[in-house]
Design a protein around this motif. Structure first.
Motif, PDB file in Angstrom:
ATOM      1  N   PRO A 172      23.783  11.938 -51.499  1.00 46.50           N
ATOM      2  CA  PRO A 172      25.168  12.394 -51.433  1.00 46.50           C
ATOM      3  C   PRO A 172      25.313  13.640 -50.570  1.00 46.50           C
ATOM      4  N   VAL A 173      26.439  13.725 -49.890  1.00 49.81           N
ATOM      5  CA  VAL A 173      26.809  14.940 -49.163  1.00 49.81           C
ATOM      6  C   VAL A 173      28.222  15.301 -49.596  1.00 49.81           C
ATOM      7  N   LEU A 174      28.548  16.577 -49.468  1.00 47.70           N
ATOM      8  CA  LEU A 174      29.875  17.042 -49.852  1.00 47.70           C
ATOM      9  C   LEU A 174      30.703  17.244 -48.596  1.00 47.70           C
ATOM     10  N   ALA A 175      31.835  16.548 -48.527  1.00 50.50           N
ATOM     11  CA  ALA A 175      32.756  16.716 -47.404  1.00 50.50           C
ATOM     12  C   ALA A 175      33.653  17.912 -47.693  1.00 50.50           C
ATOM     13  N   VAL A 176      33.654  18.883 -46.777  1.00 48.78           N
ATOM     14  CA  VAL A 176      34.455  20.100 -46.938  1.00 48.78           C
ATOM     15  C   VAL A 176      35.163  20.387 -45.628  1.00 48.78           C
ATOM     16  N   SER A 177      36.184  21.226 -45.686  1.00 45.35           N
ATOM     17  CA  SER A 177      36.847  21.659 -44.457  1.00 45.35           C
ATOM     18  C   SER A 177      35.860  22.424 -43.578  1.00 45.35           C
ATOM     19  N   ALA A 178      35.986  22.271 -42.271  1.00 44.86           N
ATOM     20  CA  ALA A 178      35.119  23.011 -41.346  1.00 44.86           C
ATOM     21  C   ALA A 178      35.295  24.509 -41.510  1.00 44.86           C
ATOM     22  N   PRO A 181      33.939  27.995 -46.877  1.00 42.07           N
ATOM     23  CA  PRO A 181      32.691  28.785 -46.941  1.00 42.07           C
ATOM     24  C   PRO A 181      31.436  27.930 -47.035  1.00 42.07           C
ATOM     25  N   LEU A 182      31.531  26.760 -47.702  1.00 42.02           N
ATOM     26  CA  LEU A 182      30.365  25.895 -47.826  1.00 42.02           C
ATOM     27  C   LEU A 182      29.949  25.277 -46.494  1.00 42.02           C
ATOM     28  N   ALA A 183      30.858  25.230 -45.530  1.00 43.36           N
ATOM     29  CA  ALA A 183      30.544  24.596 -44.253  1.00 43.36           C
ATOM     30  C   ALA A 183      29.414  25.322 -43.525  1.00 43.36           C
ATOM     31  N   ARG A 184      29.180  26.582 -43.882  1.00 40.89           N
ATOM     32  CA  ARG A 184      28.120  27.358 -43.224  1.00 40.89           C
ATOM     33  C   ARG A 184      26.803  27.273 -43.993  1.00 40.89           C
ATOM     34  N   ARG A 185      26.805  26.540 -45.083  1.00 42.34           N
ATOM     35  CA  ARG A 185      25.598  26.407 -45.902  1.00 42.34           C
ATOM     36  C   ARG A 185      24.759  25.219 -45.446  1.00 42.34           C
ATOM     37  N   GLU A 186      23.438  25.342 -45.572  1.00 37.38           N
ATOM     38  CA  GLU A 186      22.557  24.222 -45.265  1.00 37.38           C
ATOM     39  C   GLU A 186      22.565  23.188 -46.386  1.00 37.38           C
ATOM     40  N   ALA A 187      22.859  23.617 -47.598  1.00 35.61           N
ATOM     41  CA  ALA A 187      22.916  22.723 -48.743  1.00 35.61           C
ATOM     42  C   ALA A 187      23.655  23.434 -49.863  1.00 35.61           C
ATOM     43  N   VAL A 300      27.902  18.769 -46.223  1.00 34.32           N
ATOM     44  CA  VAL A 300      26.856  19.637 -46.759  1.00 34.32           C
ATOM     45  C   VAL A 300      25.999  18.829 -47.733  1.00 34.32           C
ATOM     46  N   PRO A 301      24.683  18.737 -47.496  1.00 39.79           N
ATOM     47  CA  PRO A 301      23.818  18.018 -48.444  1.00 39.79           C
ATOM     48  C   PRO A 301      23.915  18.612 -49.841  1.00 39.79           C
ATOM     49  N   VAL A 302      23.872  17.754 -50.845  1.00 42.30           N
ATOM     50  CA  VAL A 302      23.953  18.188 -52.239  1.00 42.30           C
ATOM     51  C   VAL A 302      22.574  18.041 -52.871  1.00 42.30           C
ATOM     52  N   GLU A 303      22.041  19.145 -53.353  1.00 46.41           N
ATOM     53  CA  GLU A 303      20.724  19.127 -53.985  1.00 46.41           C
ATOM     54  C   GLU A 303      20.863  18.932 -55.494  1.00 46.41           C
ATOM     55  N   GLY A 304      19.945  18.163 -56.070  1.00 49.80           N
ATOM     56  CA  GLY A 304      19.947  17.953 -57.511  1.00 49.80           C
ATOM     57  C   GLY A 304      20.866  16.853 -57.982  1.00 49.80           C
ATOM     58  N   ALA A 305      21.426  16.073 -57.065  1.00 47.47           N
ATOM     59  CA  ALA A 305      22.335  14.989 -57.449  1.00 47.47           C
ATOM     60  C   ALA A 305      21.648  13.645 -57.236  1.00 47.47           C
ATOM     61  N   PRO A 306      21.928  12.671 -58.091  1.00 48.39           N
ATOM     62  CA  PRO A 306      21.337  11.345 -57.897  1.00 48.39           C
ATOM     63  C   PRO A 306      21.890  10.664 -56.654  1.00 48.39           C
ATOM     64  N   ALA A 307      21.156   9.705 -56.157  1.00 47.68           N
ATOM     65  CA  ALA A 307      21.554   9.001 -54.938  1.00 47.68           C
ATOM     66  C   ALA A 307      22.647   7.972 -55.227  1.00 47.68           C
ATOM     67  N   TYR A 308      23.411   7.676 -54.203  1.00 45.78           N
ATOM     68  CA  TYR A 308      24.306   6.525 -54.259  1.00 45.78           C
ATOM     69  C   TYR A 308      23.435   5.274 -54.160  1.00 45.78           C
ATOM     70  N   GLU A 309      23.664   4.329 -55.040  1.00 44.18           N
ATOM     71  CA  GLU A 309      22.946   3.060 -55.016  1.00 44.18           C
ATOM     72  C   GLU A 309      23.952   1.938 -54.831  1.00 44.18           C
ATOM     73  N   TRP A 310      23.776   1.177 -53.762  1.00 48.73           N
ATOM     74  CA  TRP A 310      24.712   0.107 -53.433  1.00 48.73           C
ATOM     75  C   TRP A 310      24.167  -1.236 -53.907  1.00 48.73           C
ATOM     76  N   ARG A 311      25.041  -2.007 -54.510  1.00 45.00           N
ATOM     77  CA  ARG A 311      24.673  -3.336 -54.995  1.00 45.00           C
ATOM     78  C   ARG A 311      25.918  -4.215 -55.037  1.00 45.00           C
ATOM     79  N   LEU A 312      25.698  -5.490 -55.260  1.00 52.48           N
ATOM     80  CA  LEU A 312      26.793  -6.445 -55.399  1.00 52.48           C
ATOM     81  C   LEU A 312      27.110  -6.653 -56.871  1.00 52.48           C
ATOM     82  N   ILE A 313      28.391  -6.761 -57.186  1.00 49.69           N
ATOM     83  CA  ILE A 313      28.795  -7.093 -58.548  1.00 49.69           C
ATOM     84  C   ILE A 313      29.806  -8.235 -58.489  1.00 49.69           C
ATOM     85  N   TRP A 314      29.903  -8.980 -59.576  1.00 53.37           N
ATOM     86  CA  TRP A 314      30.830 -10.108 -59.650  1.00 53.37           C
ATOM     87  C   TRP A 314      31.126 -10.398 -61.108  1.00 53.37           C
TER      88      TRP A 314
END
Length: 348
Positions: A172-178, A181-187, A300-314
């Motif tokens: 996961p990454v966090l989308a923020v305004s350019a 303040p977080l836009a200047r962070r590496e994570a 901005v990369p998010v540290e300590g968060a689980p990954a997005y896992e993509w799968r099919l559902i029906w």
């Protein structure tokens, strides 16, 4: 009466012009091949092949029989294959839902693989919205949906839903305004996100009006959780929900805009506009930083968060061979491509 197996042996010998290779292809003995050809020749009343110790060649009658039989035999095989595919539910239309342009590319690649395996199966794509959740399945708009685990976490799937295996994962990454303040962070650590205002999808009016009996999950929601629209692609389950306390507080958006309220959006493009304008932040899969890049948004990369896992559902009640075949094709395509969203070939 000529039997099907005898025709197969004759045609194979006609293709190979060699009794030994024909026997290997058919997994029978050379003696069986010779015996069958002699039987056919007795039925025809003439030699079909000229045989010596060094070569096998058609006679004129044998070549004519071969040329007459081969297309007819292939038509029979094709007809039988079509009947089997129809009987197994493989022929027909499969409607596949997806979220976002990049995941559409993955679905297209999986559909192409499915069509090479089952030409009678037609795949039609339909884009789902953030706010839809699994409603398109329930409303019979699609048959199967490619979705991430935060929009539909597998342990909490509503009753009556089935899920395939994880096809691919994304950080996961966090989308923020350019200008944020977080836009200047590496994570950013996941524990910090409660300080920032999180955008959320706006609930469709008809979905917001639905109610559930006590102890039941609302339609389109995850059992035991808030309704699907209350968690933007799982953001509130992935990250602690939070809002700025004041324009000057650490969680305040640039210029204080959006402070103290939870801004909602109805579409992906509206979400990007709100993020770019500094009205809030929003977690997205990492592919967005490449395929949805824009000058007013930083990722901005998010540290300590689980990954997005993509799968099919029906829907379990709608399970059929087409869905299973598509799930298998999607799994095989993902396994053969380290980056299934770009189609980079290789092995995982």
């Amino acid at each position: 009466m000529v039997e099907r197996r005898e025709i197969e042996i004759f045609l194979t010998v006609g293709e190979e012009l060699h009794f030994g290779r024909s026997a290997e292809r058919l997994h029978v003995s050379v003696a069986m091949v010779s015996k069958t050809i002699r039987k056919l020749e007795r039925s025809v009343g003439a030699s079909l092949f000229e045989r010596t110790s060094r070569r096998v060649a058609f006679t004129a009658i044998g070549r004519r029989l071969f040329e007459d039989l081969r297309p007819a035999h292939q038509e029979i095989l094709d007809a039988f294959a079509r009947a089997v595919a129809s009987g197994r539910g493989l022929d027909g239309v499969l409607r596949v839902g997806f979220l976002g342009t990049v995941t559409a590319e993955f679905v297209l690649r999986a559909a192409e693989l499915l069509r090479t395996r089952h030409p009678g199966c037609e795949v039609r794509l339909r884009e789902s919205r953030f706010t839809d959740g699994t409603a398109p399945l329930r409303d019979d708009l699609i048959d199967v949906l490619l979705i991430d685990n935060f929009a539909a976490p597998v342990p909490g799937l509503a009753p009556g839903h089935s899920a395939g295996p994880v096809l691919f994962r994304e950080a996961p990454v966090l989308a923020v305004s350019a200008r944020h303040p977080l836009a200047r962070r590496e994570a950013v650590d996941v524990s910090e996100l409660a300080r920032y205002e999180m955008l959320r999808p706006r609930p469709p009016s008809e979905q917001a009006e639905r109610t559930s009996a006590p102890g039941e999950a609302a339609e389109g929601s995850v059992a035991g959780q808030a309704p699907r629209w209350a968690a933007p692609r799982g953001a509130e389950r992935l990250f602690p929900a939070g809002r700025a306390q004041s324009p000057s507080a650490p969680g305040g958006t640039p210029g204080g805009r959006g402070a103290g309220r939870n801004t909602e959006f109805s579409s992906v493009q509206e979400m990007w506009a709100l993020v770019g304008a500094g009205h809030g932040v929003f977690p997205v899969p990492s592919h967005a930083s490449v395929y949805d890049a824009r000058p007013d948004v930083a990722f901005v990369p998010v540290e300590g968060a689980p990954a997005y896992e993509w799968r099919l559902i029906w829907l379990s009640s709608a399970d059929n061979h087409r869905i299973r075949a598509f799930s298998e094709a999607a799994r095989d395509y993902a396994a053969a491509h380290p980056d299934p969203l770009t189609g980079a070939a290789g092995a995982n």
